[in-house]
Design a protein around this motif. Structure first.
Motif, PDB file in Angstrom:
ATOM      1  N   ASN A   1       0.871  -1.166   0.000  1.00  0.00           N
ATOM      2  CA  ASN A   1       0.000   0.000   0.000  1.00  0.00           C
ATOM      3  C   ASN A   1       0.909   1.217   0.000  1.00  0.00           C
ATOM      4  O   ASN A   1       1.985   1.189   0.597  1.00  0.00           O
ATOM      5  N   ILE A   2       0.473   2.251  -0.659  1.00  0.00           N
ATOM      6  CA  ILE A   2       1.263   3.482  -0.670  1.00  0.00           C
ATOM      7  C   ILE A   2       0.474   4.566   0.037  1.00  0.00           C
ATOM      8  O   ILE A   2      -0.641   4.899  -0.351  1.00  0.00           O
ATOM      9  N   ASP A   3       1.065   5.071   1.108  1.00  0.00           N
ATOM     10  CA  ASP A   3       0.463   6.117   1.925  1.00  0.00           C
ATOM     11  C   ASP A   3       1.321   7.366   1.786  1.00  0.00           C
ATOM     12  O   ASP A   3       2.548   7.271   1.892  1.00  0.00           O
ATOM     13  N   ARG A   4       0.708   8.489   1.564  1.00  0.00           N
ATOM     14  CA  ARG A   4       1.476   9.726   1.360  1.00  0.00           C
ATOM     15  C   ARG A   4       2.368  10.062   2.545  1.00  0.00           C
ATOM     16  O   ARG A   4       3.435  10.632   2.390  1.00  0.00           O
ATOM     17  N   ARG A   5       1.930   9.717   3.734  1.00  0.00           N
ATOM     18  CA  ARG A   5       2.707  10.045   4.931  1.00  0.00           C
ATOM     19  C   ARG A   5       3.695   8.951   5.302  1.00  0.00           C
ATOM     20  O   ARG A   5       4.804   9.225   5.730  1.00  0.00           O
ATOM     21  N   LYS A   6       3.295   7.693   5.148  1.00  0.00           N
ATOM     22  CA  LYS A   6       4.124   6.577   5.604  1.00  0.00           C
ATOM     23  C   LYS A   6       4.944   5.931   4.496  1.00  0.00           C
ATOM     24  O   LYS A   6       5.836   5.140   4.769  1.00  0.00           O
TER      25      LYS A   6
END
Length: 125
Positions: free
Chosen positions: A67-72
């Motif tokens: 998963n790609i999270d902008r923050r993590k």
């Protein structure tokens, strides 16, 4: 996890990187919820262009493996997806080419299946 890229290989770098990360996930070297290095960091570590790493991460995301999270950033997902008919067709096509080449090189069915079982069993979790 050690990622080795063969810059002399005919296999594209993004595919080599994708394969390495998938093996890491399957063998639990990369655990669910674990963060992958940032695109910039990964590119710098292995000496490739950031676009190559970005392409790899996007392919892994499409496959449901991260998963790609902008923050993590990129996080290992390990959500097993059911094989689609499209995936099965691609698998058959790839195996067809491998079987043809193997047969031309004198590998018989029994030997081919033994090799497949040996490799498959390396990754059975």
């Amino acid at each position: 996890m050690l990622i080795v890229i063969d810059f002399e290989s005919e296999e594209p770098i993004y595919q080599q990187l994708k394969n390495s990360i998938m093996k890491g996930i399957l063998t639990n070297e990369l655990k669910e919820g674990e963060s992958l290095p940032s695109v910039r960091e990964m590119a710098s570590d292995i000496g490739v262009n950031m676009h190559t790493v970005n392409k790899t991460y996007n392919l892994l995301k499409e496959d449901g493996l991260i998963n790609i999270d902008r923050r993590k950033g990129a996080i290992v997902s390990k959500d097993k997806q059911k094989p689609t008919e499209e995936y099965k067709a691609k698998l058959k096509s790839n195996l067809d080419n491998i079987i043809v080449e193997s047969s031309l090189r004198g590998i018989n069915e029994e030997e081919f299946l033994d090799i497949c079982k040996e490799l498959y069993n390396q990754y059975t979790v």
